[in-house]
Scaffold this motif. Structure first.
Motif, short mmCIF file in Angstrom:
data_model
loop_
_atom_site.label_atom_id
_atom_site.label_comp_id
_atom_site.label_asym_id
_atom_site.label_seq_id
_atom_site.Cartn_x
_atom_site.Cartn_y
_atom_site.Cartn_z
N GLN A 24 -39.38 11.75 37.01
CA GLN A 24 -40.26 12.92 37.12
C GLN A 24 -39.94 13.86 35.99
N VAL A 25 -40.97 14.48 35.44
CA VAL A 25 -40.71 15.44 34.37
C VAL A 25 -41.29 16.80 34.77
N PRO A 26 -40.59 17.86 34.39
CA PRO A 26 -41.12 19.18 34.74
C PRO A 26 -42.35 19.50 33.89
N ILE A 27 -43.37 19.98 34.52
CA ILE A 27 -44.57 20.42 33.78
C ILE A 27 -45.01 21.76 34.32
N LYS A 28 -45.85 22.42 33.57
CA LYS A 28 -46.41 23.70 34.00
C LYS A 28 -47.30 23.42 35.20
N LYS A 39 -43.31 19.30 39.15
CA LYS A 39 -42.83 18.03 38.61
C LYS A 39 -43.94 17.00 38.62
N LYS A 40 -44.03 16.25 37.53
CA LYS A 40 -45.03 15.19 37.45
C LYS A 40 -44.29 13.86 37.54
N THR A 41 -44.77 12.98 38.40
CA THR A 41 -44.12 11.68 38.54
C THR A 41 -44.67 10.73 37.48
N ILE A 42 -43.79 10.29 36.62
CA ILE A 42 -44.20 9.38 35.54
C ILE A 42 -43.99 7.93 35.99
N LEU A 43 -42.82 7.67 36.62
CA LEU A 43 -42.53 6.33 37.13
C LEU A 43 -42.18 6.48 38.61
N SER A 68 -52.67 0.09 31.04
CA SER A 68 -53.52 0.93 30.18
C SER A 68 -52.70 2.04 29.54
N SER A 69 -53.29 2.69 28.57
CA SER A 69 -52.59 3.75 27.85
C SER A 69 -52.19 4.88 28.81
N GLY A 70 -50.95 5.32 28.71
CA GLY A 70 -50.47 6.42 29.54
C GLY A 70 -49.99 5.99 30.92
N CYS A 71 -49.87 4.68 31.16
CA CYS A 71 -49.46 4.24 32.50
C CYS A 71 -47.94 4.32 32.68
N GLY A 72 -47.20 4.55 31.59
CA GLY A 72 -45.75 4.75 31.71
C GLY A 72 -44.92 3.63 31.11
N LYS A 73 -45.51 2.81 30.26
CA LYS A 73 -44.78 1.67 29.68
C LYS A 73 -43.59 2.14 28.83
N THR A 74 -43.87 3.08 27.91
CA THR A 74 -42.79 3.56 27.04
C THR A 74 -41.74 4.29 27.85
N SER A 75 -42.19 5.06 28.83
CA SER A 75 -41.22 5.80 29.66
C SER A 75 -40.31 4.81 30.38
N PHE A 76 -40.91 3.73 30.89
CA PHE A 76 -40.11 2.71 31.58
C PHE A 76 -39.08 2.10 30.63
N ILE A 78 -46.54 -3.78 25.53
CA ILE A 78 -47.60 -4.29 24.66
C ILE A 78 -48.95 -3.81 25.19
N HIS A 79 -49.83 -3.43 24.26
CA HIS A 79 -51.22 -3.11 24.62
C HIS A 79 -51.94 -4.44 24.67
N GLN A 80 -53.11 -4.47 25.18
CA GLN A 80 -53.83 -5.72 25.42
C GLN A 80 -53.59 -6.79 24.35
N VAL A 127 -35.49 11.96 25.52
CA VAL A 127 -36.28 12.20 26.72
C VAL A 127 -37.72 12.39 26.29
N ARG A 128 -38.59 11.53 26.74
CA ARG A 128 -40.01 11.64 26.41
C ARG A 128 -40.81 12.08 27.63
N1 LIG Z 1 -41.55 14.40 28.86
C1 LIG Z 1 -42.79 14.31 29.34
N2 LIG Z 1 -43.42 15.42 29.78
C2 LIG Z 1 -44.67 15.36 30.28
N3 LIG Z 1 -45.38 14.23 30.39
C3 LIG Z 1 -44.80 13.09 29.98
C4 LIG Z 1 -43.49 13.06 29.44
N4 LIG Z 1 -43.18 11.79 29.11
C5 LIG Z 1 -44.26 11.05 29.43
N5 LIG Z 1 -45.22 11.83 29.96
C6 LIG Z 1 -46.53 11.40 30.44
O1 LIG Z 1 -46.31 10.23 31.18
C7 LIG Z 1 -47.37 9.33 30.99
C8 LIG Z 1 -46.83 7.99 30.52
O2 LIG Z 1 -46.42 8.10 29.18
P1 LIG Z 1 -45.94 6.84 28.34
O3 LIG Z 1 -45.78 7.23 26.93
O4 LIG Z 1 -44.79 6.25 29.02
O5 LIG Z 1 -47.22 5.90 28.53
P2 LIG Z 1 -47.55 4.54 27.81
O6 LIG Z 1 -48.01 3.62 28.85
O7 LIG Z 1 -46.43 4.09 26.96
O8 LIG Z 1 -48.76 4.99 26.91
P3 LIG Z 1 -49.24 4.36 25.53
O9 LIG Z 1 -49.51 2.94 25.82
O10 LIG Z 1 -50.49 5.12 25.23
O11 LIG Z 1 -48.14 4.59 24.53
C9 LIG Z 1 -48.31 9.98 30.02
O12 LIG Z 1 -49.34 10.59 30.73
C10 LIG Z 1 -47.47 11.01 29.33
O13 LIG Z 1 -48.23 12.08 28.91
#
Ligand SMILES: Nc1ncnc2c1ncn2[C@@H]1O[C@H](COP(=O)(O)OP(=O)(O)OP(=O)(O)O)[C@@H](O)[C@H]1O
Length: 749
Positions: free
Chosen positions: A137-141, A173-177, A195-203, A356-358, A748-749
């Motif tokens: 989870q990441v803190p957001i406004k 807090k926003k739940t990313i994973l 899909s883009s933004g689903c949390g792959k890089t965060s994972f 990986i993207h598609q 930390v992303r």
């Molecule tokens: N530190 C952070 N603060 C706020 N939001 C975050 C943070 N890190 C990730 N996010 C959000 O979490 C979601 C997942 O991000 P992430 O980069 O993991 O996605 P992704 O699947 O790798 O996307 P892409 O394929 O486009 O790179 C996104 O909506 C991103 O904006």
């Protein structure tokens, strides 16, 4: 035959396991190792040492030299630093490896020796698994508060009221994973898709522990990991950052010498570089410069750069490789060749997890396992070949991939949120998540949790040290220095351009102010000389400042990456950079000073010239140091260039030419004191018109008249001020770099 079977039988040994081999045959001296080959042997890769333990009917009989152990790819196996073998049977510290001579002594003794082997890695024939539970989870406004349109006084009144009332908190807090649980084993090439933004890089950042702010834990062989995990894992970043002036072979050799275990001999490391060049198909470009975006060197193609990145991480022989977006920017054939190389790496006994993207269907077919994600949750995780069958099993025709359709495209689109039907697609996603949660695949993924030693550690707050520097500071300095020297000769922007610019502007300035040598000090001549010195100092200052920013900014990013990977420390890198930077900071002002002095008819005495050139050089060193500060602060040449005028302006205003320094007080006096150009200007005028000069005239009768309005200090004070400023700014740049490497240690992303 029996012994062969014994040798192939793997043992399940975890990251922390120690195997106590007792009853070692005390007569098994290293001289008998040849004959031991015929006995059963199992491969062990220990912390810092790789060697074989030879057994006869279950009794350990000897140890074979690390140099002879190969890991199946033709490369010597290497281990991480850490606890090692101790003759007394106790675990020794990372700096206290029991090296081969000591082992030989242990084996030649007549007494029975208890030998403990602490293992950093598992290898062929041995079990290796990586499991995880991750919630991020990441803190957001808080959107409710953030979207408020309140303005002005009303907003202030509301803010004041909200403190005392039950208004929603400003940050949430926003739940990313969302509670990811999974498991992967060696030999797998796992694609994390979605899909883009689903949390792959965060994972990937969490599982590689580059982001340690998640709730959950990572386990290797069902044991909680510790700081040594970083030595087990390599991380291939989405962007390939290299020094453009290095060849592929030089780059890999640099990393092999700095990042491989110091116990592995140099010739073996070099052999490993050659093997890896072949493994990732880079033989045809092995002696080509890497080049890259922003560099004048065209260099390697995108796919070749990707493969260099993989080879760099493979050098330290990681068991796990994390790769972020490893096919981004590559065409289909390049992507396939990179994936083929990764498949080969995984088949060699490693675990490769990549986002990986598609992918194309060809690339998709190379993955052994797939993790399909959406909105930070898992839709499917398991073998690639079972993916279609899994969705078929749900009995919904809309989940079936049509024939001759790219399954990767189909399934990623299936689990994406569609803007044209947000409600319907969200419902389908929630349904698929629920199906997976109840599926046998999910249950199988969490089976391992029953074996976890410390389930209570799921809320454990961890802080691991990421960097493990294998090489000594001296080696780091030496290799960085050699690399910088190569860059000086191969990159005309850093050295040639500054030198050329100094040469041309020196001639222009010298000719513009050309007079007969030792001309009488008339008012006009002194005014011209003041103008000449001011412009000469300004010119040197600008050339060096911008040359340093351009050369150092881009390199800072590469250094930060290398520092995170454990290649070089800040001190070693920075010192090497300072030494090589002097080539520009000394050569350029010297050439410039020589031309100006010769053409502009300045004081003709050796002492006069050397002090003049010396002031130019000190001035260059000062602004070189300031350039380092700006580059270290920003890592972006454009931002550094934008900040530079903030430093240029006070220096120019308070140089003594634009403003009467005898009239300054308060804040202006302070700015005048910290103006570097002021000291350079005063030193040059004092040097050009010494008190004993015979050039004074009735208009300018003495040195005081020359220095009027400068509020000048004696020559030695000016020189000391310049030298001190050069040192102080250089130290500040070092501290900035040190602070940044410490703060960016955990990404930390
Ligand atoms: N530190 C952070 N603060 C706020 N939001 C975050 C943070 N890190 C990730 N996010 C959000 O979490 C979601 C997942 O991000 P992430 O980069 O993991 O996605 P992704 O699947 O790798 O996307 P892409 O394929 O486009 O790179 C996104 O909506 C991103 O904006």
């Amino acid at each position: 035959m029996e012994s062969d079977q014994r040798s192939q039988k793997g043992t399940n040994v975890g990251l922390h396991d120690e195997i106590a081999y007792e009853s070692i045959d005390s007569h098994a001296s290293p001289s008998r190792l040849g004959s031991m080959d015929r006995l059963g042997s199992s491969r062990l890769v220990t912390v810092g040492l790789a060697y074989e333990v030879c057994r006869d009917r279950g009794v350990v009989t000897g140890i074979k030299d690390a140099a002879t152990v190969e890991d199946g790819t033709g490369c010597p196996a290497q281990g991480e630093r850490g606890p090692s073998v101790d003759r007394a049977g106790t675990k020794s510290g990372s700096s206290n490896h029991l090296r081969l001579p000591a082992l030989e002594t242990a084996f030649s003794t007549k007494t029975q020796t208890k030998l403990r082997v602490s293992r950093g890695k598992s290898y062929e024939g041995e079990h290796f698994s990586l499991s995880w539970t991750i919630t991020l989870q990441v803190p957001i406004k808080n959107p409710a508060v953030g979207e408020s349109t309140d303005k002005g006084l009303w907003s202030l009144l509301r803010k004041g009221r909200s403190k005392a009332s039950s208004d929603p908190p400003r940050r949430t807090k926003k739940t990313i994973l969302d509670g990811l649980v999974g498991r992967a084993e060696k030999g797998q090439l796992m694609a994390v898709m979605g899909s883009s933004g689903c949390g792959k890089t965060s994972f990937l950042n969490c599982i590689s522990m580059r982001n340690q702010s998640f709730v959950g834990n990572i386990f290797v062989n069902e044991k909680e990991i510790d700081g040594r995990y970083f030595s087990l894992a390599g991380f291939v970043h989405q962007d390939d950052l290299f020094l453009p002036t290095e060849t592929v072979r030089e780059h890999l050799t640099f990393h092999a010498l700095l990042r491989c275990d110091p116990c592995v001999r140099k010739d073996l490391r070099l052999k490993r570089v050659e093997t890896l060049i072949k493994t990732v198909n880079l033989e045809h470009v092995s002696d080509s410069l890497l080049g890259g975006p922003g560099s004048f060197i065209r260099g390697l193609s995108g796919g070749e750069r990707r493969r260099v990145s993989f080879a760099t991480e493979l050098l330290s022989d990681p068991v796990i490789i994390f790769a972020d977006e490893f096919t981004t920017g590559l065409d289909a054939s390049m992507a396939k060749s990179v994936c083929l190389a990764l498949r080969k790496v995984a088949a060699g006994g490693r675990l490769v997890i990549g986002t990986i993207h598609q992918p194309s269907s060809d690339v998709f077919a190379l993955f052994t396992h797939v993790m399909l994600m959406t909105q930070g949750r898992v839709i499917y995780m398991g073998p690639r070949t079972a993916l279609a069958a899994y969705f078929e099993r749900q009995g919904d025709p809309s989940l079936l991939c049509p024939p001759r359709h790219n399954p990767a495209d189909f399934f990623v689109t299936l689990v994406a949120l569609h803007p044209q039907d947000p409600v319907g697609s969200q419902k389908r996603i929630d349904n698929l998540v629920a199906i997976y949660q109840a599926s046998p695949e999910r249950v199988a993924m969490s089976d391992w949790q029953q074996d976890v030693a410390f389930p209570e550690l799921l809320l454990y707050h961890r802080s691991f040290k990421m960097r493990h520097f294998q090489a000594s500071s001296y080696t780091q300095f030496r290799l960085c220095f050699q690399r910088n020297v190569r860059a000086l000769f191969r990159d005309p922007m850093s050295f040639g351009a500054a030198l050329g610019s100094g040469f041309i502007t020196g001639i222009i300035l010298g000719l513009a102010y050309a007079t007969a040598p030792n001309a009488p000090a008339t008012a006009e001549h002194v005014r011209n000389t003041e103008g000449l010195f001011f412009l000469a100092n300004l010119q040197v200052f600008l050339i060096i400042l911008y040359a340093t920013i351009m050369a150092f900014s881009a390199e800072t990013k590469v250094f930060m990456r290398e520092n995170q990977a454990g290649a070089n420390r800040v001190g070693a890198y920075y010192l090497s950079k300072t030494f090589t930077g002097w080539a520009v900071e000394i050569a350029m002002p010297f050439v410039f000073a020589l031309l100006v002095w010769a053409l502009a008819g300045l004081q003709r005495s050796p002492e006069g010239f050397f002090i003049f050139a010396g002031v130019m050089i000190l001035n260059a060193l000062c602004f070189g140091s300031i350039g380092y500060c700006l580059a270290a602060m920003t890592s972006d040449p454009q931002i550094a260039m934008a900040i530079a005028p903030v430093l240029v302006l006070p220096n120019v205003v308070f140089s003594g030419i634009m403003y009467d320094l005898s009239l300054t007080y308060g804040f202006r006096e302070f700015l005048a004191y910290i103006s570097i150009l002021r000291y350079a200007q005063a030193a040059m005028l004092i040097n050009e018109f010494p008190p004993s000069s015979t050039r004074f005239t009735s208009e300018i009768p003495n040195q005081e008249a020359v220095l009027e309005g400068l509020n000048a200090f004696p020559l030695s004070t000016n020189l000391w001020a310049l030298a001190s400023a050069a040192v102080v700014f250089r130290i500040i740049a070092y501290l900035i770099l040190l602070l940044r490497t410490t703060r960016e240690r955990i990404v930390v992303r």
